[in-house]
Design a protein around this motif. Sequence first.
Motif, short mmCIF file in Angstrom:
data_model
loop_
_atom_site.label_atom_id
_atom_site.label_comp_id
_atom_site.label_asym_id
_atom_site.label_seq_id
_atom_site.Cartn_x
_atom_site.Cartn_y
_atom_site.Cartn_z
N GLU A 92 0.82 -1.21 0.00
CA GLU A 92 0.00 0.00 0.00
C GLU A 92 0.85 1.26 0.00
O GLU A 92 0.46 2.29 -0.54
N ASP A 93 2.04 1.19 0.61
CA ASP A 93 2.91 2.37 0.68
C ASP A 93 3.94 2.42 -0.45
O ASP A 93 4.76 3.33 -0.49
N GLY A 94 3.89 1.44 -1.34
CA GLY A 94 4.87 1.44 -2.42
C GLY A 94 4.54 0.45 -3.52
O GLY A 94 4.96 -0.70 -3.50
#
Length: 325
Positions: free
Chosen positions: A110-112
């Motif tokens: 989700e963050d990358g």
Amino acid sequence: MTKKRIFSLFVALLSISMVLGACGSSDGDGASGSPKDLSLLTGGTGGTYFPLGGEIANSIQDNTDIESANAQSSGASVENMQTLQSGDADVAFTQTDIAAYATKGELMFEDGKVDNVQAIGTLYPETIQVVTLKESGIASIEDLKGKKVSVGAPGSGTYANAEQVLEIHGISMDDIDAQHLAFDESTEGIQDGNIDAAFITSGTPTGAVEGLSAVKPVNVLPIEQDMIDKLIEKYPYYAKDTIKSGTYGLEEDTTTVAVLAMLVARSDLDEEYVYNLTKAIFDNADKITHAKGEFITADSALNGVGIDLHPGAKKYFDEKGIKSE
């Protein structure tokens, strides 16, 4: 403009052109899309990726112009996708579910989001094995409640599989004493009595589990058909799988589920380069001595891929007349 200034300008433009030409070339110098030294990320030394990756690397090196192909131990699926994203490796093993999460930017990504990786092809089933000792008294997934269970590193493929299998059985990570161990550490912990069971997502037979079964009788917990149906309905990248009797000394077949192991490559690798290594892998799959070699065929390599195919791999499969099902 004087002749001297015109000549100086010409020399400057020529120099710039030469620099740009050198930067844009793909001459296989290792700084381009055709590296002479191929880095192939695998997994931990106790799993299937590492020994199988060694054979695949040898096949690539023996059947292409690549000077060296090196199978490297790693943290497996999730770490491999992240390493390819950073450009620090060329080709890697991963699970089909992890590749899907990565390219969509879901769950542990989700963050990358990973946007520079494409598929070469799938290899074999990655079996979800919930391993314990026969003497433990643990006979079902439901029996794991309150037990000390290794579920892999947070954010790993094994962790995601454990979480989803437990979820379908009405169990959360809060209902167990979750331990975050590698495969070798998990089986050592079971043998020493420090943990009760472990989730291991790997092709069977898995070296670490074989090692444990050579010391103490083991049990692999079954997943019942109704739970398999629920799991596949919610997470369609799973498939029913069976661990055959005799594996790890098991007395009967054990029904469970699996995802697929696959090979992926950086999308900026040259088409012809990836074509050649794809050809080297699948045209020589019958020479692989690892137990999982029997599953590796060009005919099945597009089944369950789930992400975009690298143009070089597509060229190979198109030539063979092979399409995804």
